[in-house]
Design a protein around this motif. Structure first.
Motif, PDB file in Angstrom:
ATOM      1  N   GLY A  80       0.843  -1.194   0.000  1.00  0.00           N
ATOM      2  CA  GLY A  80       0.000   0.000   0.000  1.00  0.00           C
ATOM      3  C   GLY A  80       0.874   1.238   0.000  1.00  0.00           C
ATOM      4  O   GLY A  80       1.892   1.289   0.699  1.00  0.00           O
ATOM      5  N   TYR A  81       0.492   2.265  -0.768  1.00  0.00           N
ATOM      6  CA  TYR A  81       1.371   3.410  -1.019  1.00  0.00           C
ATOM      7  C   TYR A  81       0.656   4.715  -0.711  1.00  0.00           C
ATOM      8  O   TYR A  81      -0.433   4.974  -1.242  1.00  0.00           O
ATOM      9  N   ILE A  82       1.271   5.539   0.150  1.00  0.00           N
ATOM     10  CA  ILE A  82       0.801   6.897   0.407  1.00  0.00           C
ATOM     11  C   ILE A  82       1.861   7.834  -0.160  1.00  0.00           C
ATOM     12  O   ILE A  82       2.930   8.018   0.440  1.00  0.00           O
ATOM     13  N   PRO A  83       1.630   8.420  -1.339  1.00  0.00           N
ATOM     14  CA  PRO A  83       2.678   9.216  -2.002  1.00  0.00           C
ATOM     15  C   PRO A  83       2.874  10.570  -1.350  1.00  0.00           C
ATOM     16  O   PRO A  83       2.010  11.066  -0.608  1.00  0.00           O
ATOM     17  N   GLN A  84       4.010  11.170  -1.627  1.00  0.00           N
ATOM     18  CA  GLN A  84       4.263  12.536  -1.188  1.00  0.00           C
ATOM     19  C   GLN A  84       3.227  13.452  -1.817  1.00  0.00           C
ATOM     20  O   GLN A  84       2.913  13.341  -2.997  1.00  0.00           O
ATOM     21  N   ILE A  98     -11.696   6.461  -0.457  1.00  0.00           N
ATOM     22  CA  ILE A  98     -11.345   5.242   0.279  1.00  0.00           C
ATOM     23  C   ILE A  98     -11.652   4.006  -0.550  1.00  0.00           C
ATOM     24  O   ILE A  98     -10.853   3.065  -0.626  1.00  0.00           O
ATOM     25  N   LEU A  99     -12.805   4.013  -1.217  1.00  0.00           N
ATOM     26  CA  LEU A  99     -13.204   2.840  -1.996  1.00  0.00           C
ATOM     27  C   LEU A  99     -12.259   2.563  -3.162  1.00  0.00           C
ATOM     28  O   LEU A  99     -12.162   1.417  -3.619  1.00  0.00           O
ATOM     29  N   LEU A 100     -11.561   3.596  -3.640  1.00  0.00           N
ATOM     30  CA  LEU A 100     -10.576   3.363  -4.700  1.00  0.00           C
ATOM     31  C   LEU A 100      -9.535   2.343  -4.263  1.00  0.00           C
ATOM     32  O   LEU A 100      -9.046   1.557  -5.071  1.00  0.00           O
ATOM     33  N   GLY A 101      -9.212   2.355  -2.976  1.00  0.00           N
ATOM     34  CA  GLY A 101      -8.230   1.403  -2.481  1.00  0.00           C
ATOM     35  C   GLY A 101      -8.686  -0.033  -2.549  1.00  0.00           C
ATOM     36  O   GLY A 101      -7.861  -0.954  -2.674  1.00  0.00           O
ATOM     37  N   THR A 102      -9.980  -0.263  -2.479  1.00  0.00           N
ATOM     38  CA  THR A 102     -10.480  -1.640  -2.447  1.00  0.00           C
ATOM     39  C   THR A 102     -10.280  -2.353  -3.778  1.00  0.00           C
ATOM     40  O   THR A 102     -10.319  -3.590  -3.816  1.00  0.00           O
ATOM     41  N   PHE A 103     -10.055  -1.615  -4.865  1.00  0.00           N
ATOM     42  CA  PHE A 103      -9.848  -2.258  -6.168  1.00  0.00           C
ATOM     43  C   PHE A 103      -8.566  -3.091  -6.186  1.00  0.00           C
ATOM     44  O   PHE A 103      -8.418  -3.975  -7.031  1.00  0.00           O
ATOM     45  N   ASP A 107      -9.110 -10.081  -1.981  1.00  0.00           N
ATOM     46  CA  ASP A 107     -10.252 -10.844  -1.461  1.00  0.00           C
ATOM     47  C   ASP A 107     -11.594 -10.388  -2.019  1.00  0.00           C
ATOM     48  O   ASP A 107     -12.641 -10.947  -1.693  1.00  0.00           O
ATOM     49  N   GLY A 108     -11.597  -9.347  -2.864  1.00  0.00           N
ATOM     50  CA  GLY A 108     -12.829  -8.903  -3.505  1.00  0.00           C
ATOM     51  C   GLY A 108     -13.728  -8.041  -2.642  1.00  0.00           C
ATOM     52  O   GLY A 108     -14.790  -7.604  -3.100  1.00  0.00           O
ATOM     53  N   ASP A 109     -13.368  -7.758  -1.412  1.00  0.00           N
ATOM     54  CA  ASP A 109     -14.187  -6.932  -0.529  1.00  0.00           C
ATOM     55  C   ASP A 109     -14.189  -5.491  -1.035  1.00  0.00           C
ATOM     56  O   ASP A 109     -13.138  -4.884  -1.205  1.00  0.00           O
ATOM     57  N   SER A 110     -15.363  -4.943  -1.263  1.00  0.00           N
ATOM     58  CA  SER A 110     -15.474  -3.600  -1.837  1.00  0.00           C
ATOM     59  C   SER A 110     -16.166  -2.619  -0.891  1.00  0.00           C
ATOM     60  O   SER A 110     -16.714  -1.613  -1.323  1.00  0.00           O
ATOM     61  N   GLN A 111     -16.120  -2.889   0.407  1.00  0.00           N
ATOM     62  CA  GLN A 111     -16.721  -2.005   1.396  1.00  0.00           C
ATOM     63  C   GLN A 111     -15.639  -1.144   2.053  1.00  0.00           C
ATOM     64  O   GLN A 111     -14.457  -1.504   2.082  1.00  0.00           O
ATOM     65  N   VAL A 112     -16.060   0.008   2.582  1.00  0.00           N
ATOM     66  CA  VAL A 112     -15.136   0.818   3.369  1.00  0.00           C
ATOM     67  C   VAL A 112     -14.757   0.018   4.615  1.00  0.00           C
ATOM     68  O   VAL A 112     -15.623  -0.380   5.385  1.00  0.00           O
ATOM     69  N   PRO A 113     -13.476  -0.268   4.823  1.00  0.00           N
ATOM     70  CA  PRO A 113     -13.082  -1.096   5.966  1.00  0.00           C
ATOM     71  C   PRO A 113     -13.439  -0.446   7.299  1.00  0.00           C
ATOM     72  O   PRO A 113     -13.277   0.772   7.478  1.00  0.00           O
ATOM     73  N   ARG A 146      -7.203   5.313   2.502  1.00  0.00           N
ATOM     74  CA  ARG A 146      -7.283   4.727   1.151  1.00  0.00           C
ATOM     75  C   ARG A 146      -6.270   3.601   0.988  1.00  0.00           C
ATOM     76  O   ARG A 146      -6.579   2.546   0.409  1.00  0.00           O
ATOM     77  N   ALA A 147      -5.049   3.807   1.495  1.00  0.00           N
ATOM     78  CA  ALA A 147      -4.042   2.751   1.414  1.00  0.00           C
ATOM     79  C   ALA A 147      -4.422   1.551   2.274  1.00  0.00           C
ATOM     80  O   ALA A 147      -4.207   0.404   1.881  1.00  0.00           O
ATOM     81  N   LEU A 148      -5.002   1.798   3.451  1.00  0.00           N
ATOM     82  CA  LEU A 148      -5.423   0.691   4.306  1.00  0.00           C
ATOM     83  C   LEU A 148      -6.543  -0.119   3.667  1.00  0.00           C
ATOM     84  O   LEU A 148      -6.678  -1.322   3.932  1.00  0.00           O
ATOM     85  N   ALA A 149      -7.342   0.522   2.818  1.00  0.00           N
ATOM     86  CA  ALA A 149      -8.432  -0.184   2.135  1.00  0.00           C
ATOM     87  C   ALA A 149      -7.923  -1.232   1.165  1.00  0.00           C
ATOM     88  O   ALA A 149      -8.682  -2.114   0.734  1.00  0.00           O
ATOM     89  N   THR A 150      -6.627  -1.182   0.819  1.00  0.00           N
ATOM     90  CA  THR A 150      -6.054  -2.220  -0.035  1.00  0.00           C
ATOM     91  C   THR A 150      -5.741  -3.503   0.744  1.00  0.00           C
ATOM     92  O   THR A 150      -5.341  -4.495   0.160  1.00  0.00           O
ATOM     93  N   ASN A 151      -5.904  -3.437   2.076  1.00  0.00           N
ATOM     94  CA  ASN A 151      -5.567  -4.560   2.965  1.00  0.00           C
ATOM     95  C   ASN A 151      -4.083  -4.899   2.865  1.00  0.00           C
ATOM     96  O   ASN A 151      -3.701  -6.042   2.583  1.00  0.00           O
TER      97      ASN A 151
END
Length: 232
Positions: A80-84, A98-103, A107-113, A146-151
């Motif tokens: 997971g990447y948080i850019p400058q 946030i949901l952009l991260g789920t893509f 595991d296919g989960d598309s909900q806000v964690p 958003r990065a955490l949403a990538t798991n």
């Protein structure tokens, strides 16, 4: 090692920015990448994510060679990447960012964690607010969410405290410490604030001119090392 570099050189065009870098990152560690501006810290993060023009050498995560993998595949390996500069989408809502991260999740989960909502109450209360209306500190919280949403199993943070007021710097530091020490997410962060690095880091690498010039545990990052490689 969870993540390893073996003689990696990374290029923009034909110009090498990283030069023959080798290091390893154990699972659960927080590694701080330090150095003056322009020494290659951001290029290191972008190289891990496959965002430079090309690179040589070997990058491995959990013994899998990802050196030639595209960025989306690296994300599915748990990066997971948080850019400058955060790079949130100002015209999208907090929830949409946030949901952009789920893509990138495998595991296919598309909900806000739930974790994102628990860590950042302001974001949870303003999911429908346009992200461009948030303060700098709130946008940084959103970028982390958003990065955490990538798991992720590894979070890369490029200057996470840059341009943020001191009280928010402390809050973000506490959040990153919890993610690392309580949830076991491995961290790599570039940082200019030595106090932040010493509070969060287990180990450091110091860069200059695209190379590692010092490394060790955080206890070995003495004032002498800092002054030698970071004082202008």
């Amino acid at each position: 090692m969870l993540l390893s570099f073996e003689k990696v050189t990374s290029y923009y065009g034909k110009t090498p920015i990283l030069k023959d870098m080798t290091f390893g990152l154990p699972k659960g560690q927080c590694l701080c990448v330090l150095g003056r501006n322009g020494v290659g810290k951001t290029t290191l993060m972008r190289t891990i994510m496959g965002l430079t023009d090309w690179s040589s050498g070997e990058i491995r995560i959990e013994d899998q060679d990802i050196s030639k993998a595209p960025t989306y595949e690296r994300a599915k390996h748990g990066l997971g990447y948080i850019p400058q500069g955060r790079q949130i989408l100002g015209n999208f809502t907090v929830k949409e960012n946030i949901l952009l991260g789920t893509f990138a999740r495998s595991d296919g989960d598309s909900q806000v964690p739930e974790l994102c909502l628990r860590l950042f109450p302001y974001l949870a209360e303003n999911l429908n607010k346009r992200a461009g209306l948030l303060s700098g500190g709130q946008q940084q919280q959103l970028a982390i969410a958003r990065a955490l949403a990538t798991n992720p199993q590894v979070l890369l943070l490029d200057e996470p405290t840059e341009g943020i007021q001191p009280n928010i710097v402390f809050e973000i530091g506490e959040t990153l410490h919890m993610l690392n020490k309580e949830l076991g997410i491995t961290l790599i962060l570039t940082e200019q604030h030595i106090k932040v690095a010493r509070r969060l880091g287990d180990a450091f690498i110091m860069m200059d001119n695209g190379r590692i010039v010092a490394r060790g545990s955080m206890d070995e990052m003495t004032d002498e090392v800092v002054n030698k490689h970071m004082t202008i």
